[in-house]
Design a protein around this motif. Structure first.
Motif, mmCIF file in Angstrom:
data_model
loop_
_atom_site.group_PDB
_atom_site.id
_atom_site.type_symbol
_atom_site.label_atom_id
_atom_site.label_comp_id
_atom_site.label_asym_id
_atom_site.label_seq_id
_atom_site.Cartn_x
_atom_site.Cartn_y
_atom_site.Cartn_z
ATOM 1 N N ILE A 5 183.802 11.757 58.467
ATOM 2 C CA ILE A 5 183.649 11.737 59.926
ATOM 3 C C ILE A 5 182.379 12.478 60.337
ATOM 4 C CG2 ILE A 5 184.656 12.617 62.073
ATOM 5 C CD1 ILE A 5 187.419 11.851 60.922
ATOM 6 N N ALA A 6 182.141 13.644 59.721
ATOM 7 C CA ALA A 6 180.935 14.399 60.067
ATOM 8 C C ALA A 6 179.680 13.607 59.683
ATOM 9 C CB ALA A 6 180.944 15.756 59.372
ATOM 10 N N GLY A 7 179.742 12.876 58.588
ATOM 11 C CA GLY A 7 178.599 12.064 58.182
ATOM 12 C C GLY A 7 178.325 10.958 59.189
ATOM 13 N N TRP A 8 179.370 10.235 59.543
ATOM 14 C CA TRP A 8 179.198 9.152 60.520
ATOM 15 C C TRP A 8 178.733 9.703 61.876
ATOM 16 C CZ3 TRP A 8 184.296 6.976 58.283
ATOM 17 C CH2 TRP A 8 184.031 5.930 57.387
ATOM 18 N N GLU A 9 179.301 10.838 62.257
ATOM 19 C CA GLU A 9 178.925 11.420 63.550
ATOM 20 C C GLU A 9 177.466 11.895 63.547
ATOM 21 O OE1 GLU A 9 180.254 11.650 66.504
ATOM 22 O OE2 GLU A 9 182.354 11.116 66.208
ATOM 23 N N ALA A 10 177.011 12.395 62.391
ATOM 24 C CA ALA A 10 175.620 12.847 62.321
ATOM 25 C C ALA A 10 174.674 11.657 62.485
ATOM 26 C CB ALA A 10 175.355 13.559 60.992
ATOM 27 N N VAL A 11 175.007 10.543 61.848
ATOM 28 C CA VAL A 11 174.175 9.347 61.986
ATOM 29 C C VAL A 11 174.205 8.875 63.442
ATOM 30 C CG1 VAL A 11 173.911 6.923 61.328
ATOM 31 C CG2 VAL A 11 174.470 8.624 59.598
ATOM 32 N N LYS A 12 175.388 8.852 64.017
ATOM 33 C CA LYS A 12 175.535 8.400 65.403
ATOM 34 C C LYS A 12 174.777 9.306 66.375
ATOM 35 C CE LYS A 12 179.038 8.049 68.903
ATOM 36 N NZ LYS A 12 179.860 7.103 69.567
ATOM 37 N N THR A 13 174.958 10.606 66.202
ATOM 38 C CA THR A 13 174.291 11.545 67.101
ATOM 39 C C THR A 13 172.777 11.417 67.000
ATOM 40 O OG1 THR A 13 176.093 13.135 66.986
ATOM 41 C CG2 THR A 13 173.972 13.989 67.673
ATOM 42 N N SER A 14 172.263 11.351 65.785
ATOM 43 C CA SER A 14 170.804 11.318 65.668
ATOM 44 C C SER A 14 170.267 9.960 66.110
ATOM 45 C CB SER A 14 170.347 11.685 64.253
ATOM 46 O OG SER A 14 170.978 10.902 63.278
ATOM 47 N N ARG A 15 171.063 8.918 65.944
ATOM 48 C CA ARG A 15 170.679 7.603 66.447
ATOM 49 C C ARG A 15 170.617 7.630 67.977
ATOM 50 N NH1 ARG A 15 168.292 4.347 67.819
ATOM 51 N NH2 ARG A 15 168.869 2.324 68.629
ATOM 52 N N GLU A 16 171.636 8.216 68.595
ATOM 53 C CA GLU A 16 171.650 8.299 70.063
ATOM 54 C C GLU A 16 170.536 9.206 70.567
ATOM 55 O OE1 GLU A 16 175.348 9.129 71.927
ATOM 56 O OE2 GLU A 16 176.056 7.097 71.542
ATOM 57 N N ALA A 17 170.275 10.261 69.812
ATOM 58 C CA ALA A 17 169.214 11.183 70.216
ATOM 59 C C ALA A 17 167.871 10.452 70.257
ATOM 60 C CB ALA A 17 169.155 12.373 69.255
ATOM 61 N N MET A 18 167.639 9.564 69.288
ATOM 62 C CA MET A 18 166.402 8.776 69.300
ATOM 63 C C MET A 18 166.317 7.916 70.549
ATOM 64 S SD MET A 18 165.442 7.448 65.483
ATOM 65 C CE MET A 18 166.815 6.343 65.295
ATOM 66 N N ILE A 25 175.444 20.574 61.655
ATOM 67 C CA ILE A 25 174.261 21.281 62.147
ATOM 68 C C ILE A 25 173.118 20.302 62.365
ATOM 69 C CG2 ILE A 25 172.544 23.016 61.569
ATOM 70 C CD1 ILE A 25 174.873 24.445 60.048
ATOM 71 N N PHE A 26 172.951 19.351 61.452
ATOM 72 C CA PHE A 26 171.943 18.303 61.679
ATOM 73 C C PHE A 26 172.236 17.601 62.998
ATOM 74 C CE2 PHE A 26 169.893 17.133 57.355
ATOM 75 C CZ PHE A 26 169.502 18.451 57.197
ATOM 76 N N GLY A 27 173.508 17.331 63.236
ATOM 77 C CA GLY A 27 173.883 16.689 64.499
ATOM 78 C C GLY A 27 173.500 17.552 65.685
ATOM 79 N N LEU A 28 173.812 18.842 65.592
ATOM 80 C CA LEU A 28 173.484 19.749 66.692
ATOM 81 C C LEU A 28 171.974 19.812 66.916
ATOM 82 C CD1 LEU A 28 175.921 22.740 66.033
ATOM 83 C CD2 LEU A 28 175.941 21.209 68.007
ATOM 84 N N PHE A 29 171.208 19.866 65.837
ATOM 85 C CA PHE A 29 169.764 19.961 66.001
ATOM 86 C C PHE A 29 169.172 18.712 66.635
ATOM 87 C CE2 PHE A 29 169.993 23.564 63.093
ATOM 88 C CZ PHE A 29 169.220 24.446 63.822
ATOM 89 N N THR A 30 169.626 17.558 66.185
ATOM 90 C CA THR A 30 169.063 16.347 66.793
ATOM 91 C C THR A 30 169.453 16.291 68.257
ATOM 92 O OG1 THR A 30 170.960 15.110 65.950
ATOM 93 C CG2 THR A 30 168.928 14.949 64.709
ATOM 94 N N ASN A 31 170.667 16.695 68.547
ATOM 95 C CA ASN A 31 171.095 16.687 69.936
ATOM 96 C C ASN A 31 170.231 17.638 70.759
ATOM 97 O OD1 ASN A 31 173.064 15.220 71.340
ATOM 98 N ND2 ASN A 31 174.217 17.085 71.765
ATOM 99 N N ASN A 32 169.934 18.804 70.196
ATOM 100 C CA ASN A 32 169.077 19.751 70.899
ATOM 101 C C ASN A 32 167.678 19.180 71.122
ATOM 102 O OD1 ASN A 32 170.820 21.850 71.355
ATOM 103 N ND2 ASN A 32 169.555 23.396 70.366
ATOM 104 N N LEU A 33 167.128 18.572 70.090
ATOM 105 C CA LEU A 33 165.787 17.991 70.236
ATOM 106 C C LEU A 33 165.783 16.983 71.381
ATOM 107 C CD1 LEU A 33 164.812 17.465 66.482
ATOM 108 C CD2 LEU A 33 163.669 18.995 68.080
#
Ligand SMILES: Cc1cc2nc3c(=O)[nH]c(=O)nc-3n(C[C@H](O)[C@H](O)[C@H](O)COP(=O)(O)OP(=O)(O)OC[C@H]3O[C@@H](n4cnc5c(N)ncnc54)[C@H](O)[C@@H]3O)c2cc1C
Ligand SMILES: Cc1cc2nc3c(=O)[nH]c(=O)nc-3n(C[C@H](O)[C@H](O)[C@H](O)COP(=O)(O)OP(=O)(O)OC[C@H]3O[C@@H](n4cnc5c(N)ncnc54)[C@H](O)[C@@H]3O)c2cc1C
Lengths: 603, 603
Positions: free
Chosen positions: B364-377, B281-289
């Motif tokens: 995997i979800a942890g790494w993906e959350a970091v990756k997603t929020s990093r890319e979102a930035m 969900i953190f991943g989804l939210f950062t992606n949405n932002l």
């Protein structure tokens, strides 16, 4: 060991940085309060910056005292680290503002701005990025219109505001600035200007200038990244940097050859080449912080400890490799400048090499710095706490992969280069050239059966095989009717970047070898070089085997990493590498700042 | 679309969280100032926490008002996000403190502590990690000694201090705590206790208790991670959780079977299974932002935009895949609990499955959350600024990969499982079992010539081939005389983790398929599933080809990603995915908070 340290120090401590530092120290000592004006301007200075700057100056003075007692000379690495870490504020003045003028200005313009900068009468920022445009320079919306021997600069909409430049938020009195330029109704492309933005004594914004700090961010907590809006700001015609394109009083425009302009911009690669060292040093420092924090725990023999020692070792070796390989790229850059002066025909090729090497190394060094500092946080017992300093360096490292060329964008230039090279050769007549010329060794053979002679060959074969397959995939998608955009951005982007990264690591390995050769073989450097190669192979081991580059027996060569050490030798070598860094705070687990941690161990 | 949304919401909004939230909202509305006492205690509350807590309560109240106007029901995702993000403070009370008691306590103990917790009379932390010991539970140094129907708890040295637990710094009145336990001179291993640490009304530390906040850190800025030292703290015998090991008044110790204890701890996997959704969900939210910030810029047709759209698409698809696959693991967890109750023989195997799936997915979800929020930035124009919220979520995501089991440590459990499986089969008689049973399909054939039928088969073959080669490498190193430690930690660790990650992604793909099947096929979910598979294959394309799993023609199947969309369809699908998330702030480029950015656009 001293020889090794000196060698590293000399690579790290570039003359420009030495003299800047000495100058700053002299000035500061003459009159420490002279810098107070920086925090006394009434406009726009936020509390945290005031505090930050005061803290910064105080700490700098303290560190200098400590330094003098500890080390008689002035050339210790500590200064360099300090200068980067605590004085980041001034970094862009010397590394972006001034070099831009030096590269794009006429000799008179260079002298004029250089004198002011050297005397600390002005401080400059580098303002290219706008709210709406970063990597895509041609899309910039800031305008400069020639009128009455002046230029009128405007940021016509919110998305044209300059955004992000360091030092722009509080401290800059001037900025170099890119704008789409019109002279007598004719668009003459993007030109670069020196624009006064604040009154140097009071730091008050000049008329028509809307400038300020962009606020709190991840990393660069003490840097004053800023925004800049300009409304009919009139600057002298002569504030346009005119080395390659000149506009005279009447609006007559003369432009040098396209090549000349290319070389002009090429000269600015200096910044990118320099950043590779910055990233690598940040990597080394975070590794040191983790090492000294975890060292007392490494004495016990347990599985985790071996894994941790190995990860620390890898980080040191990679960062050293980058620094040493980069020395080679620096030499290349000097060659480029000499060839340019001498009108040598080779200059074109040299520029392309510098461009490709530096963009690969910037990206890899950036990613490695993030990885190293991330791992350091995990390894150090207090790594995720600010008290460890690691979080702060980590946060500073994160945007490295974005600025001075987004890593993913930069690596795709290598991918484009690879495509061109393979395209050329697939015709059948031509050979691979330049950075890719080692590919020629492998075109004729059946990879499945090849057996390798040395580490370099394994890496070369890996790079060749992976690049070849990736390029073929891309071309197949085109043949089967997909557009270039789809084939590139959607179907192959990931793999093209991966191939370019492998190509890049191989180049670093080769450059490092060349540098060791040219600087005289030192046993320690050869050991680091070998370990670097082994680590790369280890990390790509399954791919190497699946490509038939080596079989199980052959990859036993990898066990050599282990054979380089016996018993506690690995810890000794770690210590040796850590010492090479010249830690500015030899922290360890015992004298960690418990107060800062709020843990008053009363036991 | 509504059907899809409901489906996702129901997966996301677990009953426990719904009721917690409702409870908190009721309490808060009855008497908003009732929570003031939390910031009025004189001891140890730092300024920033006071401020943080006040801000948190205010924002929570505001968000609730806004929410009520906007959405009639109470089940919108917004609450969940809010609860996690702003009320992180209470997360561990419900997700770690109470569940530990519920799993390890006797029925009477559970009732006692549950009542107090449900009535908000106490709030608990979970204190396992010590300064000197994290992943290695057997190394814990905190001691509990039985004496006169009580236990005396001590942290005998600085390295035994509990360190890091959330809620321990300021708010916790109690903590569950692991300690090495001695009864009548006999070591009875690590036991778990409920230890009162602060007076509930005043939050004053009890006698012998040295407790406080560990200070500023990266991420979790508002969470009160703490330290805890105990000096001869006497607690009632009954504060030891005695479901599996009992100590009576005389010091008589009775212990359930080893299996029973294993099942007891197995029940705590609940937290890990839950965290997968949190990360996703953190991943989804950062992606949405990022998506809403960059959306207005995506209208222009340029190369970068296609690349950005594609990266956003990938992030959405991966996060959804994780959430949906995790629903399957949750069902498995329920099966485990039922089997446990029914004394079913299968329980052992089910527990192993839950353990492996959840540790893979957590990593995997942890790494993906970091990756997603990093890319979102990187993607969002203001991504690196705190004003975008992205930096804060990013910083919160970073330590995900460390706590609740360090990712690298967790993935090595999968590697160990793979080694066992291949070891078993290499004898010649046995078959692969459990998660690895699909390997049996591929053992007999020559991979070079295989051709695949569907995406699942490509992924299975990739996973099988990569795992097989990696295990063989490891075994070869052993055969050639290297120690297990060297072979594991130095020569193969990277590749073992890589193989486990591929195995893990393949499992997520398969679990997601199973979940779609069991919940009735929905077109949207099938599309997400297919895209997820295509993305995975795309990212491992060269490896797939180098293993001979597919040739160039066959991987043209990958072009299907493109064929799923035409024209603007991709943007529409992005919008659709973004809507599924239920943004709590539908930010966009236009109504970004310019004040916060200090950019007063006067144009
Ligand atoms: C801390 C910090 C300091 C900075 N300092 C300065 C400074 O002093 N002066 C200054 O002028 N600027 C500065 N910048 C701005 C920086 O240079 C830009 O952010 C950078 O060039 C990227 O531009 P952008 O943000 O517009 O992103 P974009 O270039 O728009 O990129 C956004 C995203 O799109 C992707 N992308 C872009 N093009 C492509 C492509 N062709 N293919 C695939 N993907 C693509 C990128 O990977 C990225 O994820 C700074 C930025 C930061 C974070
Ligand atoms: C934000 C945050 C919140 C937390 N909340 C809590 C909490 O509420 N309660 C609580 O009890 N704890 C909590 N923790 C602590 C957390 O659970 C531990 O940090 C974690 O378990 C790792 O333990 P450690 O820090 O001692 O590191 P270690 O386990 O010592 O690991 C250090 C390094 O060694 C590596 N390593 C360890 N073992 C191996 C191995 N076998 N093979 C290879 N590498 C290995 C790891 O990858 C890591 O890089 C929290 C931590 C953080 C950052």
């Amino acid at each position: 060991m001293d020889q090794f340290k000196n060698y590293i120090y000399n690579i790290l401590l570039e003359p420009s940085i030495k003299s800047e530092l000495e100058y700053f120290v002299q000035e500061f000592e003459k009159n420490p309060t002279a810098y107070d004006f920086l925090v006394d301007n009434p406009q726009g200075v936020q509390e945290n910056y005031k505090e930050g700057y005061i803290g910064l100056s105080q700490r700098y003075a303290k560190a200098q005292q400590m330094l003098k007692k500890k080390f008689p000379g002035n050339t210790h690495l500590i200064q360099f680290q300090h200068q980067l870490y605590e004085l980041g504020t001034f970094y862009l003045n010397w590394q972006a503002f001034l070099p831009t003028i030096q590269m794009l200005g006429t000799p008179e313009q260079v002298k004029h701005w250089q004198d002011l900068t050297f005397n600390y009468q002005i401080r400059g920022a580098y303002a290219q990025t706008e709210v709406g445009h970063g990597s895509d320079v041609q899309g910039l919306q800031t305008t400069a219109v020639f009128e009455n021997n002046s230029f009128i600069i405007n940021t016509p909409k919110a998305s044209a505001f300059k955004f992000w430049p360091g030092q722009l938020g509080i401290f800059a009195t001037h900025s170099v600035l890119q704008a789409r330029t019109t002279v007598n109704g004719k668009d003459i492309g993007i030109q670069t200007f020196v624009v006064p933005i604040r009154e140097p004594k009071t730091l008050k914004a000049l008329e028509g200038v809307d400038v300020g700090d962009i606020g709190p961010k991840l990393g660069f907590l003490r840097a004053d990244n800023g925004y800049l809006g300009l409304k009919n700001v009139r600057i002298d015609r002569n504030n346009m940097l005119m080395r390659y394109t000149k506009v005279d009083e009447s609006g007559q425009v003369t432009t040098s050859s396209k090549n000349a302009i290319k070389y002009g911009y090429g000269s600015m690669l200096n910044l990118r080449v320099g950043l590779v060292n910055v990233f690598s040093i940040f990597g080394l420092f975070t590794n040191n912080l983790a090492y000294y924090q975890v060292k007392p725990l490494l004495k016990t023999q347990s599985i985790e400890n071996e894994a941790i020692i190995f990860r620390l070792l890898r980080s040191y070796v990679v960062q050293y490799a980058q620094i040493i390989a980069n020395a080679q790229v620096k030499e290349m850059f000097t060659r480029f400048q000499n060839q340019l002066k001498a009108n040598d025909k080779q200059v074109n090729e040299t520029l392309q090499l510098v461009h490709l090497y530096s963009s690969q190394m910037k990206s890899i060094a950036g990613w490695e710095a993030v990885k190293t500092s991330r791992e350091a946080m995990q390894i150090a017992p207090f790594g995720h706490l600010n008290a460890s300093d690691l979080t702060i360096i980590y946060a500073d490292n994160v945007p490295f992969v974005t600025y001075e060329g987004d890593n993913n964008v930069l690596m795709q230039q290598t991918a484009q280069y690879l495509l061109k090279q393979f395209g050329k050769v697939s015709g059948g007549n031509a050979q691979f050239t330049g950075m890719a010329s080692y590919f020629n060794k492998y075109t004729q053979e059946n990879n499945q059966k090849a057996s390798f002679q040395n580490l370099e060959e394994v890496l070369e074969r890996l790079s060749y095989s992976f690049c070849k397959k990736t390029v073929e995939n891309f071309q197949n998608n085109l043949i089967n009717g997909h557009s270039i955009q789809t084939s590139w951005n959607e179907l192959n982007q990931c793999e093209l970047i991966k191939a370019s990264v492998l190509f890049g690591y191989t180049n670093i390995y080769k450059q490092m070898g060349a540098q060791i050769k040219s600087s005289g073989y030192s046993l320690e450097l050869l050991k680091i070089h070998k370990l670097f190669g082994l680590f790369l192979i280890l990390e790509n081991r399954t791919t190497i085997i699946s490509f038939g580059i080596a079989d199980f027996k052959q990859v036993e060569i990898l066990a050599e990493i282990d054979q380089q050490f016996s018993g506690n030798n690995k810890l000794e070598f770690l210590d040796y590498l850590a010492n090479g860094v010249g830690m500015y705070r030899q922290r360890n687990f015992i004298n960690i700042d418990w107060d800062k941690l709020n843990l008053k161990a009363r036991l």
